[in-house]
Design a protein around this motif. Structure first.
Motif, mmCIF file in Angstrom:
data_model
loop_
_atom_site.group_PDB
_atom_site.id
_atom_site.type_symbol
_atom_site.label_atom_id
_atom_site.label_comp_id
_atom_site.label_asym_id
_atom_site.label_seq_id
_atom_site.Cartn_x
_atom_site.Cartn_y
_atom_site.Cartn_z
ATOM 1 N N LEU A 97 0.951 -1.108 0.026
ATOM 2 C CA LEU A 97 0.036 -0.198 -0.169
ATOM 3 C C LEU A 97 0.843 1.078 0.027
ATOM 4 O O LEU A 97 0.530 2.229 -0.733
ATOM 5 N N ARG A 98 1.821 1.256 0.708
ATOM 6 C CA ARG A 98 2.987 2.363 0.865
ATOM 7 C C ARG A 98 3.388 2.590 -0.662
ATOM 8 O O ARG A 98 3.627 3.759 -1.085
ATOM 9 N N MET A 99 3.839 1.424 -1.317
ATOM 10 C CA MET A 99 4.414 1.737 -2.631
ATOM 11 C C MET A 99 3.445 2.181 -3.625
ATOM 12 O O MET A 99 3.712 3.046 -4.471
ATOM 13 N N ILE A 100 2.056 1.800 -3.502
ATOM 14 C CA ILE A 100 1.008 2.137 -4.235
ATOM 15 C C ILE A 100 0.949 3.592 -4.047
ATOM 16 O O ILE A 100 0.869 4.659 -5.063
ATOM 17 N N GLU A 101 0.796 4.102 -2.978
ATOM 18 C CA GLU A 101 0.474 5.506 -2.342
ATOM 19 C C GLU A 101 1.662 6.367 -3.102
ATOM 20 O O GLU A 101 1.319 7.718 -3.745
ATOM 21 N N GLY A 102 2.759 5.995 -2.793
ATOM 22 C CA GLY A 102 4.194 6.753 -3.224
ATOM 23 C C GLY A 102 4.102 6.759 -4.896
ATOM 24 O O GLY A 102 4.407 7.908 -5.131
ATOM 25 N N LEU A 103 3.973 5.775 -5.519
ATOM 26 C CA LEU A 103 3.856 5.722 -7.025
ATOM 27 C C LEU A 103 2.749 6.722 -7.361
ATOM 28 O O LEU A 103 2.906 7.296 -8.511
ATOM 29 N N HIS A 104 1.741 6.706 -6.761
ATOM 30 C CA HIS A 104 0.614 7.677 -7.423
ATOM 31 C C HIS A 104 0.951 8.917 -7.145
ATOM 32 O O HIS A 104 0.684 9.875 -8.164
ATOM 33 N N GLU A 105 1.493 9.198 -5.932
ATOM 34 C CA GLU A 105 1.741 10.712 -5.533
ATOM 35 C C GLU A 105 3.087 11.231 -6.459
ATOM 36 O O GLU A 105 2.897 12.470 -6.893
ATOM 37 N N ALA A 106 3.998 10.425 -6.488
ATOM 38 C CA ALA A 106 5.220 10.958 -7.007
ATOM 39 C C ALA A 106 5.062 10.872 -8.520
ATOM 40 O O ALA A 106 5.902 11.994 -9.349
ATOM 41 N N SER A 108 2.034 10.510 -10.631
ATOM 42 C CA SER A 108 0.725 10.425 -11.089
ATOM 43 C C SER A 108 0.209 9.009 -11.849
ATOM 44 O O SER A 108 -0.362 9.257 -12.776
ATOM 45 N N ILE A 109 0.895 7.932 -11.150
ATOM 46 C CA ILE A 109 0.181 6.915 -11.835
ATOM 47 C C ILE A 109 -1.087 6.531 -11.178
ATOM 48 O O ILE A 109 -1.160 6.665 -10.166
ATOM 49 N N PRO A 110 -1.975 6.295 -12.099
ATOM 50 C CA PRO A 110 -3.356 6.166 -11.420
ATOM 51 C C PRO A 110 -3.410 4.888 -10.562
ATOM 52 O O PRO A 110 -3.059 4.102 -11.046
ATOM 53 N N ALA A 111 -4.027 5.313 -9.380
ATOM 54 C CA ALA A 111 -4.095 4.253 -8.245
ATOM 55 C C ALA A 111 -5.041 2.940 -8.830
ATOM 56 O O ALA A 111 -4.492 1.857 -8.374
ATOM 57 N N GLU A 112 -5.973 3.207 -9.526
ATOM 58 C CA GLU A 112 -6.799 1.922 -10.015
ATOM 59 C C GLU A 112 -5.825 0.940 -10.792
ATOM 60 O O GLU A 112 -6.062 -0.104 -10.861
ATOM 61 N N SER A 113 -4.606 1.426 -11.486
ATOM 62 C CA SER A 113 -3.708 0.909 -12.420
ATOM 63 C C SER A 113 -2.851 -0.110 -11.308
ATOM 64 O O SER A 113 -2.476 -1.035 -11.433
ATOM 65 N N LEU A 114 -2.715 0.584 -10.278
ATOM 66 C CA LEU A 114 -1.680 0.062 -9.441
ATOM 67 C C LEU A 114 -2.282 -1.022 -8.490
ATOM 68 O O LEU A 114 -1.619 -1.886 -7.905
#
Length: 126
Positions: A97-106, A108-114
């Motif tokens: 979850l921490r990686m998903i949040e970081g990738l999304h924030e840093a 802009s990868i859509p969270a749905e994709s992650l």
């Protein structure tokens, strides 16, 4: 204004041709109103018959890396050590979850994709 629901692929193709002919219609005109209605019908038909599936998490990350010219080193602050980044990219370790949040924030990868497929990942990290 004779407008019918789009029920078949033939209806869809006919409506798409009509939309193409109305593309230059002025907003607020009868043709512009017809265009708006037809586009709405097409969008509803496409949503039901051609659903867009999000890419899997690794493909989403690789796409963003290619798009922004990112390297493995750029992902280290978000994912962790270099070997962890390689494990993620090789699908040997699921995203946290921490990686998903970081990738999304840093990046802009859509969270749905992650998130997609991540919960169904066969190789859960110990």
């Amino acid at each position: 204004m004779d407008i019918r629901p789009i029920k078949t692929e033939a209806d869809y193709q006919t409506t798409m041709k009509e939309i193409e002919g109305l593309m230059s219609a002025e907003t607020g005109s009868a043709e512009g109103d017809r265009l708006d209605i037809l586009v709405t019908l097409v969008e509803a038909y496409e949503r039901n018959h051609y659903p867009i599936d999000f890419p899997d998490p690794v493909e989403a990350i690789k796409f963003r890396m290619e798009q922004q010219g990112l390297t493995v080193d750029d992902l280290v602050p978000v994912i962790g050590r270099k070997n962890r980044v390689y494990e993620i990219l090789a699908r040997k370790r699921p995203l946290t979850l921490r990686m998903i949040e970081g990738l999304h924030e840093a990046f802009s990868i859509p969270a749905e994709s992650l998130i997609k497929h991540n919960s169904n990942h066969g190789n859960h990290a110990a």
